[in-house]
Design a protein around this motif. Structure first.
Motif, PDB file in Angstrom:
ATOM      1  N   LEU A  16       0.831  -1.207   0.000  1.00 36.63           N
ATOM      2  CA  LEU A  16       0.000   0.000   0.000  1.00 36.63           C
ATOM      3  C   LEU A  16       0.862   1.251   0.000  1.00 36.63           C
ATOM      4  N   ALA A  17       1.905   1.265   0.833  1.00 39.80           N
ATOM      5  CA  ALA A  17       2.784   2.434   0.897  1.00 39.80           C
ATOM      6  C   ALA A  17       3.488   2.673  -0.436  1.00 39.80           C
ATOM      7  N   LEU A  18       3.899   1.608  -1.089  1.00 43.63           N
ATOM      8  CA  LEU A  18       4.567   1.738  -2.389  1.00 43.63           C
ATOM      9  C   LEU A  18       3.612   2.321  -3.418  1.00 43.63           C
ATOM     10  N   GLY A  19       2.351   1.861  -3.401  1.00 46.47           N
ATOM     11  CA  GLY A  19       1.372   2.414  -4.321  1.00 46.47           C
ATOM     12  C   GLY A  19       1.103   3.880  -4.047  1.00 46.47           C
ATOM     13  N   LEU A  20       0.985   4.247  -2.766  1.00 43.29           N
ATOM     14  CA  LEU A  20       0.757   5.646  -2.429  1.00 43.29           C
ATOM     15  C   LEU A  20       1.953   6.506  -2.824  1.00 43.29           C
ATOM     16  N   GLU A  21       3.165   5.986  -2.633  1.00 45.34           N
ATOM     17  CA  GLU A  21       4.360   6.728  -3.032  1.00 45.34           C
ATOM     18  C   GLU A  21       4.337   7.017  -4.529  1.00 45.34           C
ATOM     19  N   SER A  22       3.933   6.030  -5.323  1.00 49.26           N
ATOM     20  CA  SER A  22       3.912   6.217  -6.770  1.00 49.26           C
ATOM     21  C   SER A  22       2.811   7.172  -7.219  1.00 49.26           C
ATOM     22  N   SER A  23       1.847   7.447  -6.322  1.00 47.80           N
ATOM     23  CA  SER A  23       0.781   8.383  -6.662  1.00 47.80           C
ATOM     24  C   SER A  23       1.084   9.804  -6.195  1.00 47.80           C
ATOM     25  N   GLY A  24       2.248  10.009  -5.597  1.00 51.80           N
ATOM     26  CA  GLY A  24       2.657  11.354  -5.222  1.00 51.80           C
ATOM     27  C   GLY A  24       2.682  11.649  -3.741  1.00 51.80           C
ATOM     28  N   PHE A  25       2.418  10.650  -2.910  1.00 55.51           N
ATOM     29  CA  PHE A  25       2.492  10.842  -1.459  1.00 55.51           C
ATOM     30  C   PHE A  25       3.888  10.482  -0.947  1.00 55.51           C
ATOM     31  N   SER A  26       4.314  11.186   0.089  1.00 57.34           N
ATOM     32  CA  SER A  26       5.588  10.883   0.740  1.00 57.34           C
ATOM     33  C   SER A  26       5.321  10.425   2.168  1.00 57.34           C
ATOM     34  N   PRO A  27       5.871   9.265   2.563  1.00 62.02           N
ATOM     35  CA  PRO A  27       5.609   8.790   3.925  1.00 62.02           C
ATOM     36  C   PRO A  27       6.463   9.525   4.946  1.00 62.02           C
ATOM     37  N   VAL A  28       5.847   9.889   6.063  1.00 63.97           N
ATOM     38  CA  VAL A  28       6.629  10.434   7.171  1.00 63.97           C
ATOM     39  C   VAL A  28       6.912   9.360   8.210  1.00 63.97           C
ATOM     40  N   LEU A  29       6.101   8.288   8.217  1.00 64.65           N
ATOM     41  CA  LEU A  29       6.331   7.199   9.162  1.00 64.65           C
ATOM     42  C   LEU A  29       5.530   5.979   8.721  1.00 64.65           C
ATOM     43  N   LEU A  30       6.159   4.806   8.813  1.00 62.94           N
ATOM     44  CA  LEU A  30       5.492   3.533   8.584  1.00 62.94           C
ATOM     45  C   LEU A  30       5.618   2.703   9.842  1.00 62.94           C
ATOM     46  N   LEU A  31       4.541   1.984  10.173  1.00 61.43           N
ATOM     47  CA  LEU A  31       4.476   1.251  11.430  1.00 61.43           C
ATOM     48  C   LEU A  31       4.067  -0.190  11.169  1.00 61.43           C
ATOM     49  N   ASP A  32       4.806  -1.120  11.756  1.00 62.64           N
ATOM     50  CA  ASP A  32       4.410  -2.526  11.726  1.00 62.64           C
ATOM     51  C   ASP A  32       5.030  -3.219  12.938  1.00 62.64           C
ATOM     52  N   ASN A  33       4.347  -4.262  13.417  1.00 68.10           N
ATOM     53  CA  ASN A  33       4.846  -4.942  14.613  1.00 68.10           C
ATOM     54  C   ASN A  33       5.654  -6.191  14.305  1.00 68.10           C
ATOM     55  N   LYS A  34       5.866  -6.493  13.015  1.00 68.65           N
ATOM     56  CA  LYS A  34       6.626  -7.679  12.642  1.00 68.65           C
ATOM     57  C   LYS A  34       8.028  -7.280  12.183  1.00 68.65           C
ATOM     58  N   PRO A  35       9.069  -7.740  12.890  1.00 64.74           N
ATOM     59  CA  PRO A  35      10.435  -7.374  12.503  1.00 64.74           C
ATOM     60  C   PRO A  35      10.772  -7.707  11.050  1.00 64.74           C
ATOM     61  N   GLN A  36      10.240  -8.830  10.536  1.00 62.73           N
ATOM     62  CA  GLN A  36      10.565  -9.204   9.161  1.00 62.73           C
ATOM     63  C   GLN A  36      10.000  -8.198   8.167  1.00 62.73           C
ATOM     64  N   ALA A  37       8.787  -7.712   8.431  1.00 58.10           N
ATOM     65  CA  ALA A  37       8.203  -6.697   7.562  1.00 58.10           C
ATOM     66  C   ALA A  37       9.004  -5.396   7.632  1.00 58.10           C
ATOM     67  N   CYS A  38       9.412  -5.017   8.827  1.00 62.16           N
ATOM     68  CA  CYS A  38      10.212  -3.803   8.980  1.00 62.16           C
ATOM     69  C   CYS A  38      11.533  -3.932   8.223  1.00 62.16           C
TER      70      CYS A  38
END
Length: 327
Positions: A16-38
């Protein structure tokens, strides 16, 4: 309005974040509780701020950059109907959804994007969940729309319906238009995997691809408490078998030049797809690296929002936020 910013929670492998980035949004913070995802997120975007923490414990006031953003996005774990009825065995999914809605009180974004299962949109089993969300959004001055998108309509080679909630503050809501399909003809499994199936010299890759003429069934990431990786439940495996694929496990590599395709109805004799090919089915770009061992990699992929869907949603929200009707 300059660059649009967003906070993404339950980020997973970053679809989802990658899709939003490609649409012109810039992330200020991403959150997940799984170390592998991070680890996956930072392996691909080392400049992103990734917080590996449970959403329920997250305190936005400790991260002041989150308190003035355009969008809060969340690709949440699927809320089961038992959770909607308040049964304790599914509480974690419902608690994540509730925490996301309460996060609005602190972050106060101009828009909210929440992605979950299609039944959340209109099933009576989730009426109480929708009522809770509606009360909170009304209290905070948002208007909202529930709808269902199918990833196949956005060029993803997969029949994947997704329930979506988009909410915007009053000045921008009237300008929001639900995304329209971006493709007229769906991309088949054969089209998507033809090149990778032939990568090691399999002579019958084209013949296999020609008969794999349907979109894939929905990839299912499964539970962290379950065994190894496979493509999903029995019905999903049958759909893959109709395209000549054994969905009971994943291969370490695609067929080589000596592989003889048996053209058999016996699933045991069919080739398997690889985890990298599952990422193709989920429409991750080839340069996006999913980290971890095979099962951990597949679960990240299976749980993700396909990036093209995130892009379509991001473009629709960005258009509304940039509209002349904003206050």
């Amino acid at each position: 309005m300059g660059d649009l910013t967003f906070v993404d929670v339950c980020s997973g492998a970053g679809g989802l974040a990658l899709g939003l980035e490609s649409s012109g949004f810039s992330p200020v913070l991403l959150l997940d509780n799984k170390p592998q995802a991070c680890e996956t997120l930072l392996a691909n975007r080392p400049d992103w701020k990734v917080v590996c923490e449970d959403l329920i414990e997250f305190l936005p006031e400790e991260h002041p950059e989150t308190l003035d953003v355009d969008l809060l996005s969340a690709g949440l774990p699927r809320v089961k109907s038992s959770a909607a009825a308040g049964r304790p065995n599914s509480e974690p999914e419902l608690r994540q959804l509730t925490a996301t809605i309460y996060l609005l009180h602190a972050v106060r974004p101009r828009a909210l994007l929440l992605e979950n299962l299609p039944a959340l949109v209109d099933s009576p089993a989730y009426a109480e969940v929708r009522r809770f969300i509606a009360e909170e959004l009304t209290h905070l001055g948002y208007r909202w729309r529930w709808f269902v998108l199918n990833a196949a309509d956005f060029g993803v080679p997969q029949d994947r319906e997704q329930g979506v909630l988009v909410a915007l503050k009053e000045p921008w809501f009237e300008s929001f238009v639900t995304p329209e399909p971006t493709v007229r003809v769906h991309v088949s499994v054969g089209q998507a995997l033809r090149g990778s199936m032939a990568a090691r010299g399999w002579r019958e890759a084209d013949a296999w691809a020609d008969q794999a003429s349907a979109v894939a069934p929905t990839l299912v990431g499964g539970s962290d408490n379950r065994g190894g990786a496979d493509v999903g439940p029995t019905g999903t495996k049958r759909a893959w078998a109709r395209m000549g694929i054994n969905g009971n496990a994943f291969a370490d590599e695609v067929p080589g030049p000596d592989y003889e395709w048996p053209r058999s109805d016996d699933v045991a004799h069919m080739p398997k797809i690889t985890v990298d090919q599952a990422a193709v089915i989920q429409a991750f770009p080839p340069e996006w690296r999913i980290t971890g061992q095979k099962t951990a990699r597949y679960r990240q992929i299976g749980h993700a929002t396909p990036p093209p869907v995130g892009r379509a949603l991001g473009e629709a929200i960005a258009a509304a936020l940039r509209s002349s009707s904003r206050a």
